[in-house]
Design a protein around this motif. Sequence first.
Motif, PDB file in Angstrom:
ATOM      1  N   LYS A  95     -10.066   8.944  -2.124  1.00  0.00           N
ATOM      2  CA  LYS A  95      -8.861   8.160  -1.356  1.00  0.00           C
ATOM      3  C   LYS A  95      -8.474   9.205  -0.144  1.00  0.00           C
ATOM      4  O   LYS A  95      -7.562   8.454   0.473  1.00  0.00           O
ATOM      5  N   GLY A  96      -9.022  10.465  -0.245  1.00  0.00           N
ATOM      6  CA  GLY A  96      -8.358  11.171   0.869  1.00  0.00           C
ATOM      7  C   GLY A  96      -8.749  11.300   1.969  1.00  0.00           C
ATOM      8  O   GLY A  96     -10.261  11.037   2.101  1.00  0.00           O
TER       9      GLY A  96
ATOM     10  N   SER B 219      -1.038   6.443  -5.284  1.00  0.00           N
ATOM     11  CA  SER B 219      -1.264   6.094  -3.798  1.00  0.00           C
ATOM     12  C   SER B 219      -2.645   5.271  -3.528  1.00  0.00           C
ATOM     13  O   SER B 219      -3.679   5.505  -4.414  1.00  0.00           O
ATOM     14  N   ASP B 220      -2.579   4.512  -2.353  1.00  0.00           N
ATOM     15  CA  ASP B 220      -3.822   4.026  -2.157  1.00  0.00           C
ATOM     16  C   ASP B 220      -4.486   4.914  -1.087  1.00  0.00           C
ATOM     17  O   ASP B 220      -5.973   4.974  -0.963  1.00  0.00           O
ATOM     18  N   GLN B 221      -4.067   5.874  -0.346  1.00  0.00           N
ATOM     19  CA  GLN B 221      -4.751   6.563   0.572  1.00  0.00           C
ATOM     20  C   GLN B 221      -3.843   8.002   0.509  1.00  0.00           C
ATOM     21  O   GLN B 221      -2.665   7.701   0.718  1.00  0.00           O
TER      22      GLN B 221
ATOM     23  N   ASN C 264      -9.561  17.908  -1.593  1.00  0.00           N
ATOM     24  CA  ASN C 264      -9.848  16.477  -1.381  1.00  0.00           C
ATOM     25  C   ASN C 264     -11.120  15.895  -2.016  1.00  0.00           C
ATOM     26  O   ASN C 264     -11.105  14.758  -2.806  1.00  0.00           O
TER      27      ASN C 264
ATOM     28  N   SER D 150      -9.181  13.924  -5.254  1.00  0.00           N
ATOM     29  CA  SER D 150      -8.589  12.614  -4.634  1.00  0.00           C
ATOM     30  C   SER D 150      -9.323  11.379  -4.967  1.00  0.00           C
ATOM     31  O   SER D 150      -8.992  10.318  -4.387  1.00  0.00           O
TER      32      SER D 150
ATOM     33  N   ARG E  84       1.186  -1.031   0.057  1.00  0.00           N
ATOM     34  CA  ARG E  84      -0.011  -0.166   0.004  1.00  0.00           C
ATOM     35  C   ARG E  84       0.980   1.143  -0.032  1.00  0.00           C
ATOM     36  O   ARG E  84       1.912   1.227   0.713  1.00  0.00           O
TER      37      ARG E  84
ATOM     38  N   ILE F  44       0.713   5.185   1.137  1.00  0.00           N
ATOM     39  CA  ILE F  44       0.033   6.252   1.687  1.00  0.00           C
ATOM     40  C   ILE F  44       0.691   7.660   1.672  1.00  0.00           C
ATOM     41  O   ILE F  44       2.023   7.480   1.833  1.00  0.00           O
TER      42      ILE F  44
ATOM     43  N   ILE G  20      -3.428  11.670   2.699  1.00  0.00           N
ATOM     44  CA  ILE G  20      -3.833  12.607   3.948  1.00  0.00           C
ATOM     45  C   ILE G  20      -3.400  13.761   3.735  1.00  0.00           C
ATOM     46  O   ILE G  20      -2.066  14.150   3.836  1.00  0.00           O
TER      47      ILE G  20
END
Length: 506
Positions: A438-439, A405-407, A431, A435, A378, A380, A409
């Motif tokens: 995903k965000g 990316s998978d997530q 976001n 995103s 993953r 992040i 922030i």
Amino acid sequence: MRLRNVWNALRNRNILLRQTIDIDIDAITMSGLESNSSKVEEGFLFVAISGYKHDGHDFIEDAVNRGAAAVIGEKDEAEIKGLQEGVPYIQAANSREALALAASRFYERPDRKRTIIGITGTNGKTTTSFLLRDILEQAGISCSLFGTIANFLNGEERKAANTTPDALQLNRMMAESNDEVIILEVSSHAIEQYRVEGIQFDIALFTNLSKEHLDYHGSMEEYFSVKRKLFNQLKPDGKAIIFTDTDWGKRLVQELGDEGIPAVSAGRGEENDFWLKNIQADEEPVFTLRHDENDYMVSLPIPGIHNVYNAALAFAAAKELIADSSTIASGLEGFKGVPGRFEMLRHPCGARFIIDYAHTADAVQYCLSTARRLGAKRIIHVFGFRGNRDTGKRGTMVASSAKYSDQLILTFDDLNGIDPAEMEAELHTLNNQESGGKGIVICDRTSAIKHAWDHAREGDWIFITGKGPETYKTPFFMPADSDKAALQLLNKEHDSIKPAKTADSY
Ligand SMILES: CC(=O)N[C@H]1[C@@H](OP(=O)(O)OP(=O)(O)OC[C@H]2O[C@@H](n3ccc(=O)[nH]c3=O)[C@H](O)[C@@H]2O)O[C@H](CO)[C@@H](O)[C@@H]1O[C@H](C)C(=O)N[C@@H](C)C(=O)N[C@H](CCC(=O)O)C(=O)O
Ligand SMILES: Nc1ncnc2c1ncn2[C@@H]1O[C@H](COP(=O)(O)OP(=O)(O)OP(=O)(O)O)[C@@H](O)[C@H]1O
């Protein structure tokens, strides 16, 4: 030094408008040079700059009261207050240019006494300059390096306020340097603001060009044309070394060729003078450079295809100074890395945390795709945006992050004077729009890092980007003043840190 010398330097460049107080400038000597009135001492030449925040012409009175022997400005004398009899005011077409030429003259053309290497481009200047310095120093060639991380000269390290120092500081440091080679990161702001005016380079390098600083330069075309000016400042036997994997690089080689400026190309196509081939982009990449019908195999101790590109460029530049290619290759193998550029720390569960200075969509893509290629389970990505800077690049940065990316922030970077509520609203908007679901938003940067830390799993690659090694300008929830300090604290005190504010509670 006689004021006449500086006056001649300005006249030779045709930027002298007039000397408004009729005085015999041959009678005046200058004991120093300053553009900041508060640093003026008896007998100094003061150069008044019309700046972004202040107008140096407003400080002429202050400079004269402190003993300035002469003043250079760009405004008409009728607009100037505080001039005194016996202190000539010299009007130039452009004060920043005048300062650079005066500094170069005052410090006796330090660029002529050393080998000067300038590196420009959107991304990779710092990394390439460190790579080149490591190669040269391991070959026994002493180097000064002036850039974003710090200014290094004569074995000392001095704090750097800008990527490229202002013309005065730059010429002063060049004159102070006893090193054989001076490597200089040259930002587009520096070129636009005449910080490197008057300096002639032995070697000028171009890394790449991507969307950045368009708030300042207006368009990519304009941004390119500013960067390009560096290559008109080569010494008569100087060399341009261009990485050609962007269209901008190819265009630069073409345009320089049309002007008769010798350019050495490096890149992945067979047509390049340094042909980069057989790239194995592992955690420690290995590649071959073909040059003059010889193949040189190189291994690099830092991941990322972008760092392979930087290394190829550094190799090509080093080849101008070091004949033995195996010395260059072993310099690259011994590379010590750059603070905050793909700097990796391990979570106890085995996840990797990477601190990186990526602040363009291009850089984000290179970093995250490196992790994907290296088998991340993953990815992040924790990042934000510097306040008051190039808002136009933010959407593409989030979209690039979401793509790889998978997530993600989204969090605060340096607010730089922006109201926190305004930045928070911006993060939510980006976001929602870019995103792809995903965000999340966690405004407090250390809480965002802690969130990633607490949720890390074996096989994760977690990127914290934008600040690199820089310290925080405002305090955050955790008592840490940088991304690295936050990670070190989490590693040490994992269980004692209270749960942070999350997206919902912020
Ligand atoms: C917006 C901008 O680019 N500002 C740069 C600019 O400042 P300035 O000369 O306009 O400064 P100012 O505060 O308006 O002052 C004007 C004049 O009044 C004088 N003054 C002021 C007060 C006083 O009491 N007496 C006095 O004489 C000042 O000394 C100055 O000569 O010229 C200065 C000297 O060269 C730079 O240090 C400064 O960079 C500021 C700090 C900055 O943040 N710049 C960024 C945008 C920048 O340049 N970044 C690039 C890297 C970009 C990248 O690739 O990421 C860089 O090279 O660092
Ligand atoms: N050749 C490259 N192409 C694209 N991205 C790169 C390249 N080299 C480095 N990067 C990315 O850009 C970030 C900044 O790298 P580096 O500090 O070397 O560039 P820089 O041009 O000096 O940037 P700055 O002037 O903002 O300090 C790195 O952390 C990495 O994410």
